[in-house]
Design a protein around this motif. Structure first.
Motif, PDB file in Angstrom:
ATOM      1  N   LEU A  75      21.076 -36.303  54.219  1.00 46.11           N
ATOM      2  CA  LEU A  75      20.364 -36.969  53.134  1.00 46.11           C
ATOM      3  C   LEU A  75      21.288 -37.948  52.404  1.00 46.11           C
ATOM      4  CD1 LEU A  75      18.336 -34.000  51.606  1.00 46.11           C
ATOM      5  CD2 LEU A  75      17.827 -35.423  53.597  1.00 46.11           C
ATOM      6  N   ARG A  76      20.688 -38.830  51.627  1.00 50.20           N
ATOM      7  CA  ARG A  76      21.453 -39.810  50.847  1.00 50.20           C
ATOM      8  C   ARG A  76      20.958 -39.779  49.401  1.00 50.20           C
ATOM      9  NH1 ARG A  76      21.684 -45.488  53.814  1.00 50.20           N
ATOM     10  NH2 ARG A  76      23.238 -45.772  52.158  1.00 50.20           N
ATOM     11  N   PRO A  77      21.345 -38.769  48.634  1.00 49.87           N
ATOM     12  CA  PRO A  77      20.917 -38.681  47.234  1.00 49.87           C
ATOM     13  C   PRO A  77      21.483 -39.829  46.393  1.00 49.87           C
ATOM     14  CG  PRO A  77      21.754 -36.577  48.045  1.00 49.87           C
ATOM     15  CD  PRO A  77      22.150 -37.613  49.042  1.00 49.87           C
ATOM     16  N   ARG A  78      20.798 -40.114  45.302  1.00 47.85           N
ATOM     17  CA  ARG A  78      21.257 -41.130  44.352  1.00 47.85           C
ATOM     18  C   ARG A  78      21.439 -40.494  42.987  1.00 47.85           C
ATOM     19  NH1 ARG A  78      15.734 -43.459  42.463  1.00 47.85           N
ATOM     20  NH2 ARG A  78      14.287 -42.453  43.891  1.00 47.85           N
ATOM     21  N   GLN A  79      22.338 -41.065  42.201  1.00 46.95           N
ATOM     22  CA  GLN A  79      22.593 -40.518  40.878  1.00 46.95           C
ATOM     23  C   GLN A  79      21.389 -40.741  39.974  1.00 46.95           C
ATOM     24  OE1 GLN A  79      26.273 -41.450  38.910  1.00 46.95           O
ATOM     25  NE2 GLN A  79      27.483 -41.226  40.774  1.00 46.95           N
ATOM     26  N   LEU A  80      21.124 -39.741  39.151  1.00 45.54           N
ATOM     27  CA  LEU A  80      19.979 -39.783  38.250  1.00 45.54           C
ATOM     28  C   LEU A  80      20.435 -39.969  36.809  1.00 45.54           C
ATOM     29  CD1 LEU A  80      16.894 -39.473  38.291  1.00 45.54           C
ATOM     30  CD2 LEU A  80      17.206 -37.019  38.008  1.00 45.54           C
ATOM     31  N   ARG A  81      21.260 -39.036  36.315  1.00 42.12           N
ATOM     32  CA  ARG A  81      21.758 -39.113  34.939  1.00 42.12           C
ATOM     33  C   ARG A  81      22.800 -38.037  34.745  1.00 42.12           C
ATOM     34  NH1 ARG A  81      18.104 -37.503  30.001  1.00 42.12           N
ATOM     35  NH2 ARG A  81      19.685 -35.912  29.723  1.00 42.12           N
ATOM     36  N   VAL A  82      23.649 -38.222  33.747  1.00 44.02           N
ATOM     37  CA  VAL A  82      24.616 -37.189  33.386  1.00 44.02           C
ATOM     38  C   VAL A  82      24.008 -36.303  32.304  1.00 44.02           C
ATOM     39  CG1 VAL A  82      26.884 -36.706  32.406  1.00 44.02           C
ATOM     40  CG2 VAL A  82      26.600 -38.624  33.989  1.00 44.02           C
ATOM     41  N   PHE A  83      24.043 -35.003  32.509  1.00 45.06           N
ATOM     42  CA  PHE A  83      23.597 -34.037  31.515  1.00 45.06           C
ATOM     43  C   PHE A  83      24.851 -33.415  30.904  1.00 45.06           C
ATOM     44  CE2 PHE A  83      19.841 -34.829  33.846  1.00 45.06           C
ATOM     45  CZ  PHE A  83      18.765 -34.471  33.045  1.00 45.06           C
ATOM     46  N   ASP A  84      25.052 -33.680  29.617  1.00 48.45           N
ATOM     47  CA  ASP A  84      26.341 -33.338  29.014  1.00 48.45           C
ATOM     48  C   ASP A  84      26.242 -32.561  27.711  1.00 48.45           C
ATOM     49  OD1 ASP A  84      25.302 -35.343  27.464  1.00 48.45           O
ATOM     50  OD2 ASP A  84      27.088 -36.619  27.498  1.00 48.45           O
ATOM     51  N   ALA A  85      25.098 -31.929  27.452  1.00 48.26           N
ATOM     52  CA  ALA A  85      24.992 -31.116  26.238  1.00 48.26           C
ATOM     53  C   ALA A  85      26.086 -30.047  26.248  1.00 48.26           C
ATOM     54  CB  ALA A  85      23.618 -30.469  26.138  1.00 48.26           C
ATOM     55  N   PRO A  86      26.887 -29.947  25.177  1.00 46.28           N
ATOM     56  CA  PRO A  86      28.015 -29.013  25.182  1.00 46.28           C
ATOM     57  C   PRO A  86      27.615 -27.569  25.464  1.00 46.28           C
ATOM     58  CG  PRO A  86      28.193 -30.535  23.334  1.00 46.28           C
ATOM     59  CD  PRO A  86      26.840 -30.749  23.936  1.00 46.28           C
ATOM     60  N   GLU A  87      26.386 -27.182  25.104  1.00 44.14           N
ATOM     61  CA  GLU A  87      25.969 -25.786  25.241  1.00 44.14           C
ATOM     62  C   GLU A  87      25.129 -25.555  26.496  1.00 44.14           C
ATOM     63  OE1 GLU A  87      22.645 -27.996  23.423  1.00 44.14           O
ATOM     64  OE2 GLU A  87      24.813 -27.943  23.111  1.00 44.14           O
ATOM     65  N   ARG A  88      25.072 -26.506  27.407  1.00 37.49           N
ATOM     66  CA  ARG A  88      24.173 -26.387  28.558  1.00 37.49           C
ATOM     67  C   ARG A  88      24.562 -25.249  29.504  1.00 37.49           C
ATOM     68  NH1 ARG A  88      25.798 -28.354  33.311  1.00 37.49           N
ATOM     69  NH2 ARG A  88      23.617 -28.523  33.971  1.00 37.49           N
ATOM     70  N   ASP A  89      25.814 -24.837  29.512  1.00 38.80           N
ATOM     71  CA  ASP A  89      26.275 -23.770  30.400  1.00 38.80           C
ATOM     72  C   ASP A  89      27.053 -22.766  29.568  1.00 38.80           C
ATOM     73  OD1 ASP A  89      27.600 -22.160  32.333  1.00 38.80           O
ATOM     74  OD2 ASP A  89      27.504 -23.794  33.793  1.00 38.80           O
ATOM     75  N   ASP A  90      26.600 -21.501  29.555  1.00 43.22           N
ATOM     76  CA  ASP A  90      27.253 -20.503  28.712  1.00 43.22           C
ATOM     77  C   ASP A  90      28.610 -20.065  29.241  1.00 43.22           C
ATOM     78  OD1 ASP A  90      26.518 -18.953  30.871  1.00 43.22           O
ATOM     79  OD2 ASP A  90      25.020 -17.786  29.790  1.00 43.22           O
ATOM     80  N   ARG A  91      29.015 -20.557  30.410  1.00 40.20           N
ATOM     81  CA  ARG A  91      30.336 -20.217  30.949  1.00 40.20           C
ATOM     82  C   ARG A  91      31.432 -21.104  30.380  1.00 40.20           C
ATOM     83  NH1 ARG A  91      28.795 -20.836  37.150  1.00 40.20           N
ATOM     84  NH2 ARG A  91      27.839 -22.682  36.175  1.00 40.20           N
ATOM     85  N   GLY A  92      31.034 -22.219  29.753  1.00 40.60           N
ATOM     86  CA  GLY A  92      32.030 -23.132  29.211  1.00 40.60           C
ATOM     87  C   GLY A  92      31.510 -24.549  29.174  1.00 40.60           C
TER      88      GLY A  92
END
Length: 206
Positions: A75-92
């Motif tokens: 496949l050849r995926p394309r970039q969509l957007r950066v998701f950068d909310a500081p709390e998006r991942d509870d691991r860090g």
């Protein structure tokens, strides 16, 4: 003149750095429904993704994640957007570069697909990524006839209409749809074989 001096040289190690991940919405149409590829790990259902390794490009990380997590290659995926909310991942602190690819259903392993609107309770912010991916594809299909070429080189207008209805999630008026897409199509001399009634003309993209 003012006495301006450059700040002292600072090492990059002095700055906190987030982990960088890639997550990919793989969309297709199956059984007249817009579907997405989901995988499961110990945290729950999610889009295929991974952390970017040292010395690895984003594109390579995406292809690796699709191969290793979903069993999909080529496949050849394309970039969509950066998701950068500081709390998006509870691991860090984790930033995700979301990607999108639209493929024929035959490109996806059997049993890997879920209707996108049934993909509830995904981990992290993957429902937001999926929603953006769906909105992006729907906007593209509203502007052009099968821009991702899911139908192949030749197709009938009815097949094209059914595909667009599957992507949009709603019924489309036949006459309005026909007027909208015909400028981008070329009628062939062939008709669809094996159908009852008047044979349907086959079209291709202009």
């Amino acid at each position: 003149m003012s006495d301006h001096r450059d700040s002292p040289v600072t090492s990059l190690a002095d700055y906190p750095r987030p982990s960088v991940a890639v997550d990919t919405a793989v969309l297709t149409v199956q059984a007249n429904a817009l579907c997405v590829v989901l995988v499961q790990n110990e945290r729950g259902w999610r889009l295929p993704g991974t952390f970017v390794h040292e010395g690895e490009t984003l594109a390579d990380a995406v292809l690796r994640s699709l191969r290793d997590k979903a069993g999909i290659e080529g496949l050849r995926p394309r970039q969509l957007r950066v998701f950068d909310a500081p709390e998006r991942d509870d691991r860090g602190w984790v930033m995700s570069v979301a990607h999108l690819v639209v493929v024929p259903a035959a490109s996806v392993p059997a049993g890997a697909l879920t209707p996108w609107d049934a993909a509830q309770g995904l981990v992290y912010d993957h429902e937001q990524i999926l929603r953006l991916a769906v909105d992006t594809v729907r906007a593209e299909y509203a502007a052009a006839a099968d821009p991702e070429r899911l139908l192949g080189p030749e197709f009938t207008l009815l097949e094209l209409l059914r595909l667009h209805e599957s992507v949009s999630g709603e019924r489309l008026g036949k006459d309005t749809f026909r007027r909208r897409v015909l400028p981008g199509l070329v009628a062939t001399d062939a008709v669809q074989p094996g159908k009852v009634g008047k044979p349907a003309r086959l079209f291709r993209h202009r």
